[in-house]
Scaffold this motif. Structure first.
Motif, PDB file in Angstrom:
ATOM      1  N   VAL A 151      53.762  36.524   7.628  1.00 24.77           N
ATOM      2  CA  VAL A 151      53.723  35.197   6.784  1.00 24.77           C
ATOM      3  C   VAL A 151      53.592  35.717   5.460  1.00 24.77           C
ATOM      4  O   VAL A 151      54.145  34.977   4.442  1.00 24.77           O
ATOM      5  CB  VAL A 151      52.403  34.621   7.354  1.00 24.77           C
ATOM      6  CG1 VAL A 151      52.244  33.231   6.603  1.00 24.77           C
ATOM      7  CG2 VAL A 151      52.730  34.171   8.716  1.00 24.77           C
ATOM      8  N   THR A 155      56.087  34.337   2.366  1.00 24.53           N
ATOM      9  CA  THR A 155      55.586  33.657   1.154  1.00 24.53           C
ATOM     10  C   THR A 155      55.824  34.416  -0.022  1.00 24.53           C
ATOM     11  O   THR A 155      55.983  33.603  -1.006  1.00 24.53           O
ATOM     12  CB  THR A 155      54.143  33.411   1.498  1.00 24.53           C
ATOM     13  OG1 THR A 155      53.767  33.229   2.869  1.00 24.53           O
ATOM     14  CG2 THR A 155      53.462  32.474   0.530  1.00 24.53           C
ATOM     15  N   PHE A 213      55.905  30.218   3.412  1.00 31.02           N
ATOM     16  CA  PHE A 213      54.918  30.244   4.096  1.00 31.02           C
ATOM     17  C   PHE A 213      55.190  29.301   5.653  1.00 31.02           C
ATOM     18  O   PHE A 213      55.032  29.852   6.566  1.00 31.02           O
ATOM     19  CB  PHE A 213      53.505  29.532   3.789  1.00 31.02           C
ATOM     20  CG  PHE A 213      52.432  29.419   4.340  1.00 31.02           C
ATOM     21  CD1 PHE A 213      51.547  30.499   4.685  1.00 31.02           C
ATOM     22  CD2 PHE A 213      52.043  28.036   5.003  1.00 31.02           C
ATOM     23  CE1 PHE A 213      50.712  30.373   5.540  1.00 31.02           C
ATOM     24  CE2 PHE A 213      51.090  28.293   6.071  1.00 31.02           C
ATOM     25  CZ  PHE A 213      50.176  29.277   6.197  1.00 31.02           C
ATOM     26  N   GLY A 216      57.585  31.447   7.847  1.00 29.38           N
ATOM     27  CA  GLY A 216      56.604  32.672   8.291  1.00 29.38           C
ATOM     28  C   GLY A 216      55.735  32.306   9.401  1.00 29.38           C
ATOM     29  O   GLY A 216      55.774  32.836  10.675  1.00 29.38           O
ATOM     30  N   ILE A 217      54.773  30.972   9.402  1.00 30.42           N
ATOM     31  CA  ILE A 217      53.960  30.785  10.161  1.00 30.42           C
ATOM     32  C   ILE A 217      54.313  30.131  11.393  1.00 30.42           C
ATOM     33  O   ILE A 217      54.087  30.459  12.302  1.00 30.42           O
ATOM     34  CB  ILE A 217      52.797  29.915   9.650  1.00 30.42           C
ATOM     35  CG1 ILE A 217      51.590  29.872  10.185  1.00 30.42           C
ATOM     36  CG2 ILE A 217      53.244  28.392   9.297  1.00 30.42           C
ATOM     37  CD1 ILE A 217      50.704  30.999   9.891  1.00 30.42           C
TER      38      ILE A 217
END
Lengths: 265, 250
Positions: A151, A155, A213, A216-217
């Motif tokens: 993450v 980001t 973000f 990734g999350i």
């Protein structure tokens, strides 16, 4: 053997229960990221490794796409502007379109497809082959190693990729403008920088961070919670892309509203 | 009196309506190899997953070195996990890492201030012990099933565990490789002075590696004792049939 939520009696209906359980699990996962990210041990080496994979390995695709977007958008806009005798505004138009919207959006959508699916599939296959359990039983923190590092890497890297895409798209646009309107590189870029404002750049960077973000999350969440063997891995990769793209459009819309409000204030 | 390292009392675990463990009692004594036998889906793996905190029991007690696993906080659980080596059924090697990186992974995160030379020495020593010194720079995808098992065992041994848990160590292997893995399990006990629980449905593996057997059927241990005690004097027909359907070389 995994615990089956399906076996419990549904409160509303199975589908609605599943939706809200999913939301609650996603929130717990999101919260856990912020609980883990600030505290040692830090997995710096893995973050750098992931930055390389996400950033450097995406460059060829991003370059090609950005360049083509620049050329195509310029060529598509030219007839309309020429009709109004405003072909000289092409650099301004392209720069505003690329920096404000197209650069972040195109990069994020490509990254959601390339990076999001790869994160979802990689973590998903680690989950179903008990590699995550193996990390856990050896007293290491798989969440920190797999999730936090990825993450952070998305980001950090998506904003850099967006800046790169902006540059490559503008270069593509310049080639087209130079060929048709005989505009020099310096004149082109003077017009570009005169058109874009500080707010354009900051909102673009902010959006890119948000998109990175999200990619990734969502990828990590889907992979980390995958089940049902190889079928689950495929589903994790697929839903990581679909959900990331959906959230990216929602975020784009929200940020646009905020930026427009700031601009008109 | 034998020292008990694992003490299980009245352990229950259900998944939905399916009760896989229905109040089991079991002891693992220091230095022994205990084999848990049972058919697929009987809850053998669930039992050892509860031991390392991957699953939590519904009822009952699971004490390891006198500590109740379900009441431990994260830090205490990790401290306990350092004393337990878990060899997974499918080896669970990290497929994006080389054998060296696989073995370094738990070591560098749990043992501080080791020099590169010390780490290499430890890894090479363990790879020697499992008979695969040449595999150090290979990727898991380049290894055979038996080699993966050996590396998986070596990786768990790198933290010097006091208890080894083997989940189906011979599953999916040819008879010769099975024998090699069985001998390795015995060798690990002798060389590293571990106490072990071996989960299997392979009676050859059970006979070669185990000091005691425990047969898990219908969520309960139907027989516990040495191989001969369990199978020669078996009263339960299903325990007998378990033996009858396996070919055991004398």
């Amino acid at each position: 053997m995994a615990e089956k939520a399906d076996d419990k009696k549904p409160i509303l209906s199975k589908k609605i229960d599943k939706f809200f359980t999913g939301l609650a699990n996603a929130w717990i996962f999101f919260k856990r990221f912020f609980q883990e990210v600030f505290f040692p041990p830090y997995e710096f080496k893995e973050v750098i490794n992931q930055c390389y994979r996400i950033g450097v390995e995406s460059l060829p695709l991003i370059s090609l796409t950005g360049f083509i977007v620049g050329i195509v958008f310029t060529n598509q806009s030219r007839p309309s502007l020429t009709e109004f005798g405003a072909a000289s505004w092409l650099p301004s138009l392209i720069s505003i379109a690329v920096v404000r919207a197209m650069g972040p959006l195109v990069t994020a959508l490509i990254a959601a497809g390339k990076v999001g699916s790869s994160i979802g599939a990689e973590i998903g296959s680690m989950k179903v082959t008990e590699q995550i359990d193996a990390m856990e039983v050896s007293a290491t923190n798989p969440f920190k190693f797999l999730v936090v590092s990825r993450v952070l890497a998305t980001t950090f890297m998506i904003p850099l990729l967006v800046m790169y895409t902006d540059f490559v798209a503008l270069m593509g646009s310049f080639l087209s403008v130079n060929k048709n309107e005989m505009v020099s590189l310096s004149t082109f870029f003077v017009q570009v920088f005169e058109s874009i404002t500080f707010l354009d750049i900051t909102s673009s960077v902010f959006k890119s961070i948000l998109f990175g973000f999200t990619i990734g999350i969502v990828g990590c969440y889907k992979g980390y919670n995958s089940s049902k063997g190889t079928e689950g891995v495929g589903k994790a990769a697929n839903s990581a892309v679909v959900i990331s793209m959906f959230l990216i459009f929602i975020e784009e819309l929200l940020v646009l509203q905020i930026v427009n409000a700031i601009r008109s204030a | 009196m034998e020292e008990t390292v694992v003490e299980i009392r009245g352990l229950k675990k259900a998944f939905g309506d399916l009760e896989v463990l229905q109040g089991v009692d079991l002891d693992l004594f220091k230095g022994e190899n205990l084999v848990v036998l049972g058919k697929s889906g009987s809850g053998k793996s669930v039992l050892i997953k509860i031991m390392v905190g991957l699953l939590r029991q519904d009822e009952g007690s699971m004490k390891i070195f006198g500590q109740e696993v379900s009441t431990l906080n994260k830090k205490e659980l990790n401290a306990l996990r350092l004393k337990i080596g878990f060899s997974f059924q499918a080896s669970a090697l990290y497929d994006s890492m080389t054998v060296r990186e696989n073995m370094e992974f738990p070591l560098v995160r749990n043992v501080k201030n080791l020099t590169k030379a010390e780490i290499t020495k430890k890894i090479e020593g363990l790879l020697d012990s499992v008979g695969l010194p040449q595999s150090i720079n290979q990727m898991p995808s380049e290894l055979s099933g038996g080699q993966k098992k050996r590396i998986g065992i070596a990786r768990t041994l790198i933290l010097n565990p006091e208890i080894m848990l083997y989940d189906e160590p011979t599953a999916g292997l040819d008879p010769i490789t099975c024998m090699e893995i069985n001998n390795l399990i015995v060798q690990v006990r002798e060389q590293f002075n571990t106490s072990s629980i071996v989960i299997t449905h392979d009676l050859t593996c059970a006979k070669v590696t185990g000091d005691r057997m425990a047969v898990l059927l219908d969520g309960q241990f139907k027989a516990i004792g040495t191989f001969d005690e369990v199978f020669a004097r078996a009263k339960d027909e299903r325990v007998k049939s378990f033996y009858d359907y396996n070919f055991i070389e004398s």
